[in-house]
Design a protein around this motif. Structure first.
Motif, PDB file in Angstrom:
ATOM      1  N   UNK A   1     -18.311 -50.393  99.775  1.00 34.42           N
ATOM      2  CA  UNK A   1     -17.844 -50.088 101.118  1.00 34.42           C
ATOM      3  C   UNK A   1     -16.074 -51.308 101.950  1.00 34.42           C
ATOM      4  N   UNK A   2     -16.779 -51.893 101.539  1.00 33.40           N
ATOM      5  CA  UNK A   2     -15.215 -52.301 102.194  1.00 33.40           C
ATOM      6  C   UNK A   2     -14.010 -52.896 102.009  1.00 33.40           C
ATOM      7  N   UNK A   3     -13.718 -52.607 100.496  1.00 30.94           N
ATOM      8  CA  UNK A   3     -12.883 -52.503  99.239  1.00 30.94           C
ATOM      9  C   UNK A   3     -12.068 -51.446  99.998  1.00 30.94           C
ATOM     10  N   UNK A   4     -13.195 -50.085  99.542  1.00 34.20           N
ATOM     11  CA  UNK A   4     -12.608 -48.947 100.031  1.00 34.20           C
ATOM     12  C   UNK A   4     -12.204 -48.816 101.740  1.00 34.20           C
ATOM     13  N   UNK A   5     -12.070 -49.354 102.141  1.00 32.56           N
ATOM     14  CA  UNK A   5     -11.843 -49.352 104.055  1.00 32.56           C
ATOM     15  C   UNK A   5     -10.308 -50.184 103.712  1.00 32.56           C
ATOM     16  N   UNK A   6     -10.104 -50.888 102.854  1.00 31.28           N
ATOM     17  CA  UNK A   6      -9.317 -51.693 102.683  1.00 31.28           C
ATOM     18  C   UNK A   6      -8.114 -51.239 101.620  1.00 31.28           C
ATOM     19  N   UNK A   7      -8.356 -50.285 100.976  1.00 35.41           N
ATOM     20  CA  UNK A   7      -7.417 -49.132 100.198  1.00 35.41           C
ATOM     21  C   UNK A   7      -7.086 -48.410 101.123  1.00 35.41           C
ATOM     22  N   UNK A   8      -7.582 -47.525 101.744  1.00 31.30           N
ATOM     23  CA  UNK A   8      -7.550 -45.872 102.457  1.00 31.30           C
ATOM     24  C   UNK A   8      -6.562 -47.094 103.647  1.00 31.30           C
ATOM     25  N   UNK A   9      -6.827 -48.428 104.098  1.00 33.47           N
ATOM     26  CA  UNK A   9      -6.014 -48.914 105.148  1.00 33.47           C
ATOM     27  C   UNK A   9      -4.378 -49.180 104.716  1.00 33.47           C
ATOM     28  N   UNK A  10      -4.875 -49.893 103.283  1.00 36.85           N
ATOM     29  CA  UNK A  10      -3.373 -50.023 102.257  1.00 36.85           C
ATOM     30  C   UNK A  10      -2.537 -48.097 102.029  1.00 36.85           C
ATOM     31  N   UNK A  11      -3.004 -48.099 101.604  1.00 35.01           N
ATOM     32  CA  UNK A  11      -2.786 -46.511 101.383  1.00 35.01           C
ATOM     33  C   UNK A  11      -2.017 -44.971 102.726  1.00 35.01           C
ATOM     34  N   UNK A  12      -2.374 -45.695 104.360  1.00 34.94           N
ATOM     35  CA  UNK A  12      -1.658 -45.730 105.163  1.00 34.94           C
ATOM     36  C   UNK A  12      -0.909 -46.513 105.328  1.00 34.94           C
ATOM     37  N   UNK A  13      -0.361 -47.667 105.478  1.00 38.86           N
ATOM     38  CA  UNK A  13       0.775 -48.038 105.118  1.00 38.86           C
ATOM     39  C   UNK A  13       1.669 -47.555 104.739  1.00 38.86           C
ATOM     40  N   UNK A  14       1.185 -47.807 103.476  1.00 43.52           N
ATOM     41  CA  UNK A  14       2.392 -46.567 102.361  1.00 43.52           C
ATOM     42  C   UNK A  14       2.718 -45.847 102.945  1.00 43.52           C
ATOM     43  N   UNK A  15       1.704 -44.736 103.591  1.00 45.18           N
ATOM     44  CA  UNK A  15       2.686 -43.807 103.746  1.00 45.18           C
ATOM     45  C   UNK A  15       2.873 -43.814 105.130  1.00 45.18           C
ATOM     46  N   UNK A  16       3.070 -44.515 105.741  1.00 47.36           N
ATOM     47  CA  UNK A  16       3.986 -44.096 106.927  1.00 47.36           C
ATOM     48  C   UNK A  16       4.973 -45.018 106.822  1.00 47.36           C
ATOM     49  N   UNK A  17       5.276 -45.995 105.637  1.00 46.35           N
ATOM     50  CA  UNK A  17       5.735 -46.703 104.787  1.00 46.35           C
ATOM     51  C   UNK A  17       7.380 -45.380 104.467  1.00 46.35           C
ATOM     52  N   UNK A  18       6.386 -44.827 103.854  1.00 44.24           N
ATOM     53  CA  UNK A  18       7.267 -43.449 102.679  1.00 44.24           C
ATOM     54  C   UNK A  18       8.262 -42.657 104.181  1.00 44.24           C
ATOM     55  N   UNK A  19       7.264 -42.495 105.286  1.00 41.60           N
ATOM     56  CA  UNK A  19       7.609 -41.630 106.457  1.00 41.60           C
ATOM     57  C   UNK A  19       8.234 -42.289 106.595  1.00 41.60           C
ATOM     58  N   UNK A  20       9.048 -43.598 106.983  1.00 38.43           N
ATOM     59  CA  UNK A  20      10.377 -44.062 107.628  1.00 38.43           C
ATOM     60  C   UNK A  20      11.268 -43.987 107.081  1.00 38.43           C
ATOM     61  N   UNK A  21      10.731 -44.358 105.228  1.00 37.99           N
ATOM     62  CA  UNK A  21      11.984 -44.578 103.854  1.00 37.99           C
ATOM     63  C   UNK A  21      12.084 -43.050 104.153  1.00 37.99           C
ATOM     64  N   UNK A  22      12.086 -42.052 104.427  1.00 35.33           N
ATOM     65  CA  UNK A  22      12.888 -40.391 104.205  1.00 35.33           C
ATOM     66  C   UNK A  22      13.496 -40.376 105.352  1.00 35.33           C
ATOM     67  N   UNK A  23      13.071 -40.420 106.721  1.00 32.91           N
ATOM     68  CA  UNK A  23      13.813 -40.825 107.964  1.00 32.91           C
ATOM     69  C   UNK A  23      15.422 -41.078 107.912  1.00 32.91           C
TER      70      UNK A  23
END
Length: 159
Positions: A1-23
């Motif tokens: 469960x912890x690992x899933x939460x950790x990876x989910x948060x990392x994926x979210x950070x990457x998606x946010x970064x990707x949107x920022x780079x696109x802008x």
């Protein structure tokens, strides 16, 4: 469960970064991905090490108690490492090591150094358990074995 939460948060950070780079790219600006991704990856590495380390030092029961937050499991390792020898006891019923930490926190460890559970002792409970020989002072060889097991469980790779 912890690992899933950790990876989910990392994926979210990457998606946010990707949107920022696109802008930035839409505005004609160049983005230094390495500069932004490296700290995220470093943080992920540290979080993974801590998560996997905790999994290696806790039984499923201790992990469940830690997740619910109703017992002092988070302090178990720190209390065990800092406990003076006179605060280490053997539970005669289960042959486990009991570490009595500050503020009457008690942590139970298996013979191989796995954290089993934690509890908050009531005032006078330690004295009652020792008077009834339910918990007996740990002998030096057992203390040494316990501390060795803790060191093995908490050692980081490449140390």
């Amino acid at each position: 469960r912890r690992l899933q939460n950790l990876l989910r948060a990392f994926r979210s950070q990457l998606e946010s970064l990707s949107q920022h780079v696109s802008q930035l790219e839409r505005r004609g600006k160049e983005a230094n991905l390495e500069e932004w991704v490296a700290p995220l990856v470093q943080r992920l590495q540290g979080d993974l090490e801590r998560t996997l380390r905790h999994n290696a030092i806790r039984t499923a029961h201790a992990e469940e108690r830690h997740e619910t937050g109703d017992r002092p499991t988070a302090a178990a390792l720190k209390d065990a490492e800092k406990a003076p020898d006179e605060r280490l006891f053997i539970d005669s019923r289960y042959d486990t090591m009991v570490v009595v930490g500050p503020r009457l926190r008690a942590h139970v460890f298996s013979r191989d150094g796995l954290h089993v559970t934690s509890m908050q002792l009531e005032p006078g409970e330690l004295e009652r358990k020792t008077a009834k020989n339910m918990w007996t002072p740990a002998p030096p060889p057992r203390i040494s074995e316990f501390r060795d097991q803790l060191r093995k469980r908490t050692a980081r790779p490449n140390e």
